[in-house]
Design an enzyme around this catalytic site. Structure first.
Site, PDB file in Angstrom:
ATOM      1  N   VAL B  63       0.815  -1.225   0.000  1.00  0.00           N
ATOM      2  CA  VAL B  63       0.000   0.000   0.000  1.00  0.00           C
ATOM      3  C   VAL B  63       0.850   1.276   0.000  1.00  0.00           C
ATOM      4  O   VAL B  63       0.341   2.356  -0.305  1.00  0.00           O
ATOM      5  CB  VAL B  63      -0.986   0.059   1.200  1.00  0.00           C
ATOM      6  CG1 VAL B  63      -2.077  -0.979   1.059  1.00  0.00           C
ATOM      7  CG2 VAL B  63      -0.263  -0.074   2.528  1.00  0.00           C
ATOM      8  N   ASN B  89      -7.963  -2.328   5.171  1.00  0.00           N
ATOM      9  CA  ASN B  89      -7.661  -3.079   6.388  1.00  0.00           C
ATOM     10  C   ASN B  89      -6.166  -3.152   6.693  1.00  0.00           C
ATOM     11  O   ASN B  89      -5.776  -3.318   7.843  1.00  0.00           O
ATOM     12  CB  ASN B  89      -8.252  -4.497   6.230  1.00  0.00           C
ATOM     13  CG  ASN B  89      -7.740  -5.449   7.281  1.00  0.00           C
ATOM     14  OD1 ASN B  89      -8.154  -5.385   8.439  1.00  0.00           O
ATOM     15  ND2 ASN B  89      -6.802  -6.310   6.908  1.00  0.00           N
ATOM     16  N   SER B 141      -9.460   1.805  14.853  1.00  0.00           N
ATOM     17  CA  SER B 141      -9.008   1.107  16.057  1.00  0.00           C
ATOM     18  C   SER B 141      -9.552   1.836  17.273  1.00  0.00           C
ATOM     19  O   SER B 141      -9.844   3.026  17.222  1.00  0.00           O
ATOM     20  CB  SER B 141      -7.484   1.115  16.111  1.00  0.00           C
ATOM     21  OG  SER B 141      -7.033   0.788  17.422  1.00  0.00           O
ATOM     22  N   TYR B 154       0.516   5.268  15.629  1.00  0.00           N
ATOM     23  CA  TYR B 154      -0.629   4.396  15.321  1.00  0.00           C
ATOM     24  C   TYR B 154      -1.946   5.125  15.605  1.00  0.00           C
ATOM     25  O   TYR B 154      -2.881   5.103  14.799  1.00  0.00           O
ATOM     26  CB  TYR B 154      -0.513   3.127  16.170  1.00  0.00           C
ATOM     27  CG  TYR B 154      -1.546   2.067  15.886  1.00  0.00           C
ATOM     28  CD1 TYR B 154      -1.456   1.270  14.749  1.00  0.00           C
ATOM     29  CD2 TYR B 154      -2.598   1.849  16.771  1.00  0.00           C
ATOM     30  CE1 TYR B 154      -2.400   0.280  14.507  1.00  0.00           C
ATOM     31  CE2 TYR B 154      -3.538   0.856  16.530  1.00  0.00           C
ATOM     32  CZ  TYR B 154      -3.435   0.075  15.399  1.00  0.00           C
ATOM     33  OH  TYR B 154      -4.369  -0.894  15.158  1.00  0.00           O
ATOM     34  N   ALA B 155      -2.003   5.819  16.741  1.00  0.00           N
ATOM     35  CA  ALA B 155      -3.208   6.558  17.106  1.00  0.00           C
ATOM     36  C   ALA B 155      -3.481   7.686  16.112  1.00  0.00           C
ATOM     37  O   ALA B 155      -4.633   7.928  15.727  1.00  0.00           O
ATOM     38  CB  ALA B 155      -3.091   7.113  18.520  1.00  0.00           C
ATOM     39  N   LYS B 158      -4.787   5.969  12.844  1.00  0.00           N
ATOM     40  CA  LYS B 158      -6.145   5.428  12.959  1.00  0.00           C
ATOM     41  C   LYS B 158      -7.168   6.533  13.198  1.00  0.00           C
ATOM     42  O   LYS B 158      -8.308   6.450  12.738  1.00  0.00           O
ATOM     43  CB  LYS B 158      -6.201   4.388  14.083  1.00  0.00           C
ATOM     44  CG  LYS B 158      -5.407   3.112  13.795  1.00  0.00           C
ATOM     45  CD  LYS B 158      -5.926   2.363  12.575  1.00  0.00           C
ATOM     46  CE  LYS B 158      -5.357   0.948  12.484  1.00  0.00           C
ATOM     47  NZ  LYS B 158      -5.837   0.232  11.289  1.00  0.00           N
ATOM     48  N   ILE B 187      -8.593  -7.879  19.915  1.00  0.00           N
ATOM     49  CA  ILE B 187      -9.070  -9.039  19.159  1.00  0.00           C
ATOM     50  C   ILE B 187      -8.002 -10.130  19.223  1.00  0.00           C
ATOM     51  O   ILE B 187      -6.812  -9.866  19.050  1.00  0.00           O
ATOM     52  CB  ILE B 187      -9.351  -8.652  17.688  1.00  0.00           C
ATOM     53  CG1 ILE B 187     -10.325  -7.463  17.609  1.00  0.00           C
ATOM     54  CG2 ILE B 187      -9.908  -9.854  16.925  1.00  0.00           C
ATOM     55  CD1 ILE B 187     -11.684  -7.675  18.228  1.00  0.00           C
TER      56      ILE B 187
END
Lengths: 263, 251
Positions: B63, B89, B141, B154-155, B158, B187
């Site tokens: 990607v 995803n 997320s 990451y935060a 997302k 998960i």
């Protein structure tokens, strides 16, 4: 649209289920195989509407959900008839439009009693069965007013915002018993009530459509479909959440334009 | 359960060869869809394709290599003639104290999640506009909803999805294209098990503040994805649906 059998043999109570979005929800749950108990104010009409649901053996029970005695009695009828309760849809709700400066105290209390207090105590009364079963799904009905204010809707907005906090806290209290509590928030849907508001000039459909990203009103059954998802095992790890079923109304913050949404 | 509710739909899933993406692919497949997996691990893609059979095809696609996006989409169109569902995803994770994280590390996170998803989305959008239907789903997320330490990149990435979903939904929903996000919580995937393997105490802490008291299953995410991209959710657009056992509602 035919159902997928997602709720085969499940027992569901739908409050305020004899008309509008509540009836549509009861219908969609029944199409998915659930046995329905409609709780509503008019006993004959409620029984009639329950009879008309897809499948057979549904119940229509006269119940004013704000009345403790009637609640307990109606829930007992459901238990005597079906043996259990798997799903509760707290759909019954009322509105009162008034500028906040003129709000009559009696009306304020009445709306809070139906939209908030009855949701709490219907949930409490049903939770005893669900806790015993170690499973259950409660779906509360919010609104775009759960997230956005509108002129003259102070009490409605207050109750629909309160529903979110109530749902979250019930989700936390009852998560350990595998009882899930979620809120489905409708936007503007094509119901007899909405048609009435359009006919009497309270709502301008073109203006509303101009600030809905999908550029149309929702169908009544859109709510039943979302409720079915939350009632079913497809959402077995979702609790304390709310979902907008509003064609994007609350995602959009622009001014709206008569040819569709603009910035 | 097999409802065939995505019968003959062409579903494109990035990062679809493992973990949550693979389970999402499996669910759509069982419901009648044709799957195009996009991923970077050729052995995993081959294995997954073998497991899923001919209704599932794949392309090796990174990607972050956005100059290959056009070619990749053209391949799908040549194969299937259409794209009905796009699931953004693909993702990576990086847990690191902010003052030790480098700018290249931070940028990489935005490249994979934000620019990567933008590139595919913008390339596929004209196809959906032309047929006046489609679904675009972003895998956000709970890190976009609640504060978690040491995941600043990451935060950020997302959280960007939440804005992208709302903006794109208001832009294209009138054309019959719905845009939504799922925000998964904890998960149970091999990645999570690896993160927890030497830290039983952390598992206890996480479950202690998850109202449902257990980790989610990849299937929980797949069922939510299938719902949001189906006609059952026909009036739902611009939303973010957490699937987290209540982890984001706080206590």
């Amino acid at each position: 649209m035919t159902g997928f059998g997602l709720l085969k043999n499940k027992i569901a109570i739908v409050t305020g289920g004899s008309q509008g979005l509540g009836l549509s929800t009861a219908t969609y749950l029944a199409q998915n195989g659930a046995k329905i108990a409609i709780f509503d104010l008019d006993d004959e009409y409620t029984a009639l509407k329950a009879d008309e649901l897809p499948g057979s053996g549904h119940l229509g029970i006269r119940c004013d959900v704000t009345d403790a005695t009637e609640r307990v009695k109606a829930i007992q009828v459901v238990l005597d008839t079906f043996g259990t309760i798997d799903v509760l849809v707290n759909n019954a709700g009322i509105q009162f439009h008034s500028g906040a400066q003129d709000m009559p105290e009696e009306q304020w209390l009445k709306v809070i009693n139906v939209n908030l207090n009855a949701v709490m105590f219907m949930s409490r009364d049903v939770s005893r069965t669900m806790i015993n079963n170690g499973q259950g799904s409660i779906i509360n009905i919010g609104s775009i007013a759960s997230f956005q204010a509108m002129p003259g809707r102070t009490v409605y907005t207050t109750t629909k915002t309160g529903i979110l906090g109530l749902s979250r806290n019930l989700a936390i209290d009852w998560g350990p018993y595998n009882i899930r509590v979620n809120t489905v928030c409708p936007g503007y849907h094509d119901t007899p009530l909405l048609q009435k508001y359009i006919a009497n000039g309270t709502l301008d459909p073109e203006l509303i459509k101009s600030r809905i990203p999908m550029a149309r009103m929702g169908l009544a059954e859109d709510i039943g479909k979302a409720v079915t998802f939350f009632a079913s095992e497809l959402s077995e790890y979702i609790t304390g959440q709310s979902i907008m079923v509003d064609g994007g109304y609350t995602a959009y913050g622009g001014a709206g334009g008569l040819n569709g949404v603009e910035d | 359960m097999d409802y065939r509710k995505h019968h003959k739909k062409v579903v494109v899933i990035t990062g679809g060869e493992t973990g949550i993406g693979k389970e999402v692919a499996r669910t759509f497949l069982h419901q009648g869809a044709k799957i195009e997996l996009l991923g970077i691990s050729e052995p995993d893609l081959i294995d997954t394709q073998k497991e899923f059979g001919t209704a599932c095809q794949f392309q090796i696609y990174d990607v972050t290599e956005t100059d290959t996006t056009k070619r990749m989409v053209k391949n799908i169109v040549e194969r299937h003639g259409r794209i009905d569902v796009l699931i953004n995803n693909a993702g990576i994770h990086l847990k690191k104290a902010t003052d030790t994280m480098t700018v290249p590390e931070f940028k990489k996170m935005l490249d994979v999640h934000v620019t990567g998803a933008f590139s595919i989305t913008s390339e596929i959008l004209p196809l959906m506009k032309a047929k006046k239907s489609g679904n675009i789903l972003f895998m956000a997320s709970m890190a976009a909803l609640i504060g978690l330490p040491e995941v600043i990149a990451y935060a950020a990435a997302k959280s960007a999805y939440l804005g992208m979903v709302r903006s794109l939904a208001t832009e294209v929903s009138s054309l019959g294209i719905r845009v939504n996000a799922i925000a998964p919580g904890w998960i149970d995937t091999p990645l999570l098990r690896k993160a927890l393997e030497n830290d039983r105490n952390r598992e206890k802490k996480i479950l202690g503040r998850t109202p449902m008291g257990r980790f989610g299953k990849p299937k929980d995410i797949a069922d939510a994805a299938s719902f949001l991209c189906s006609p059952e959710a026909g009036f739902i657009t611009g939303t973010i649906l957490p699937v987290d056992g209540g982890a984001s509602i706080g206590f």
